[in-house]
Design an enzyme around this catalytic site. Structure first.
Site, PDB file in Angstrom:
ATOM      1  CB  CYS A 300      35.706  41.797  35.543  1.00 14.32           C
ATOM      2  SG  CYS A 300      35.379  41.312  33.831  1.00 14.32           S
ATOM      3  CG  HIS A 420      38.379  37.447  36.322  1.00 11.94           C
ATOM      4  ND1 HIS A 420      37.246  37.212  37.075  1.00 11.94           N
ATOM      5  CD2 HIS A 420      37.958  38.056  35.196  1.00 11.94           C
ATOM      6  CE1 HIS A 420      36.182  37.657  36.423  1.00 11.94           C
ATOM      7  NE2 HIS A 420      36.591  38.177  35.277  1.00 11.94           N
ATOM      8  CD  GLU A 422      38.670  34.953  39.544  1.00 10.88           C
ATOM      9  OE1 GLU A 422      37.992  34.736  38.535  1.00 10.88           O
ATOM     10  OE2 GLU A 422      39.062  36.090  39.859  1.00 10.88           O
TER      11      GLU A 422
END
Length: 469
Positions: A300, A420, A422
């Protein structure tokens, strides 16, 4: 000036309306208003703390994960609108918070305010310990419900994210306008320094939450020492790195590269973070010194830091990408990933350098309209020649708008993505990127060549069950 659901403002203030609401699970509420910079006004009811908040009004399209969104440090300076109509149904488990893990860090989320269609005040979930409205009140976060969020999101899509104010203190439009005019513009502000840690701290297997053991498989032993720049790092990212075998030393956003290299790490990680990347010079100037010296992975804002270190331009997107359902094409593998994203700025790919035809399917020009879905249709992962760091490959493209989502430096060990990997919140399609970072630190030149369909199940207790289904 366009005013939406104006009658609701008067109705919500009547004694009859208040008595009716008080007899429901909503309880008593106060009138609230949201005004945008362009004069558009929405009326509703307060569902958080009382007060006023000014920030950039944007929207998130996730169907769940509202608490992870609420506690993501990347939302510093923003008023977040959830597009899913009902928020708070399953309540909050504080173990799911994405707040800073630094010692002494604030337990207050970094966002300015929250906007929802319908807020649940009586959640039902075996893991829930507090409702969203109570959490917001305890942490002094202003929120508004009862507005037409579909109309608001359409307006933001047409006109772009913009500054706004949400208030339960006053419905006077002239006063709200004056407060908006006095508030500083968000572009150019460095929000990272407000959410980064103040000092160095460690994060490892011992820091993984025991409350998640019902879903997470035991973490492997650490085998890589990694220094992570905290630009507003989410807890889920720290956990993802640890589960890929990393033992972490987390440092503030402006830590000198010399101090990082003195620790002799196996790799350096650049975290997510809020705001205008051009204002975070204290990080990308250090990244420029790190590239080529040690393997580097960025997520990011970290992607933008690597891009700026390479001399690229960053643009403000009209309304950004925020949500757990953003489709991205991996140009290297040819697979589509459904990704979780949260950013309002993006890399201008062609600013990195000129196309290298022999490494780009014979093409010698960037797409004239800048739409990188050209390379998706061509089935090519193009390569440019960068003046500072040599060959750079475009690895990932957003399928909604054709913007850059990932790059790989071919002459130095570094790669980054705009989204992202995760799962906090969001799908697990991009989990392989943590594994790729471990492979990069192992010296594997083909570190991105991973079966992402298999890797997306790694680290979960149900992985073996699914594989035999």
């Amino acid at each position: 000036m366009r005013v939406n659901n104006a009658p609701a403002a008067a109705e919500s203030a009547t004694p009859l309306a208040q008595r009716m609401l008080a007899s429901t699970s909503k309880g008593e509420s106060v009138p609230a208003v949201l005004m945008l910079e362009d004069g558009t006004v929405f009326y509703g009811r307060g569902c958080g703390a009382k007060g006023s908040a000014v920030g950039e009004v944007c929207f998130n399209t996730s169907l769940e994960g509202y608490f992870e969104v609420l506690t993501d440090p990347s939302y510093a300076g923003q008023i977040i609108t959830m597009t899913y109509p009902q928020i708070g149904n399953y309540g909050i488990d504080l173990d799911d918070a994405q707040l800073s893990c630094a010692p002494g860090a604030s337990s207050r989320p970094a966002l300015r305010g929250m906007v929802v269609r319908d807020m649940c005040h009586t959640p039902s979930n075996w893991r829930s310990s507090v409702s969203v409205p109570d959490y917001l009140k305890q942490r002094n976060i202003v929120a508004i419900e009862g507005i037409d969020t579909r109309a608001l999101v359409r307006h933001l899509r047409d006109n772009g994210s913009q500054k706004g104010i949400v208030s339960t203190e006053t419905l006077d439009l002239d006063e709200l306008r004056a407060r908006l005019d006095e508030a500083p513009d968000l572009v150019g502000q460095n929000f990272v320094e407000s959410v980064s840690c103040n000092g160095i701290y460690s994060f490892g297997v011992a820091n993984l939450p025991a409350a998640h053991s019902f879903a997470d498989a035991p973490a492997p032993a650490s085998r890589h020492r990694v220094v992570a720049y905290d630009c507003g790092i989410k807890r889920g990212i720290l956990e993802g790195l640890v589960r890929a075998g990393c033992d972490l030393t987390v440092v503030p956003w402006d830590t000198p590269a010399e101090d990082v290299l003195a620790q002799n790490p196996d790799g350096v990680f650049l975290s997510n973070g809020p705001g205008d990347p051009d204002a975070v010079e204290g990080t990308y100037t250090q990244v420029k010194k790190l590239l080529g010296k040690v393997p580097v992975f960025g997520i990011c804002l970290g992607h933008q830091m690597i891009s700026l270190a390479c001399g690229a331009q960053i643009e403000k997107l009209k309304f950004g990408h925020r949500g757990g359902n953003q489709p991205v094409m991996n140009l290297v593998s040819g697979r589509v990933e459904i990704t979780a994203q949260n950013h309002g700025f993006g890399l201008v790919w062609d600013s990195l350098g000129e196309i290298v035809p022999e490494l780009s399917g014979g093409y010698d020009q960037h797409p004239a309209d800048g739409d990188l879905r050209f390379w998706v249709r061509a089935g090519v992962a193009p390569v440019v020649r960068n003046e500072q760091f040599g060959l750079i490959r475009l690895t990932h493209v957003n399928l909604n708008d054709g913007t850059a989502e990932g790059i790989q430096l071919l002459d130095v060990p570094a790669f980054c993505v705009q989204y992202h990997p995760e799962a906090a919140p969001g799908p697990t399609d991009a989990h392989y990127l943590f594994t790729a970072f471990a492979h990069l630190m192992d010296g594997d030149q083909d570190y991105l060549n991973i079966d992402i369909a298999a890797d997306r199940l790694a680290g979960w207790n149900f992985a073996e069950e699914v594989s035999h289904a």
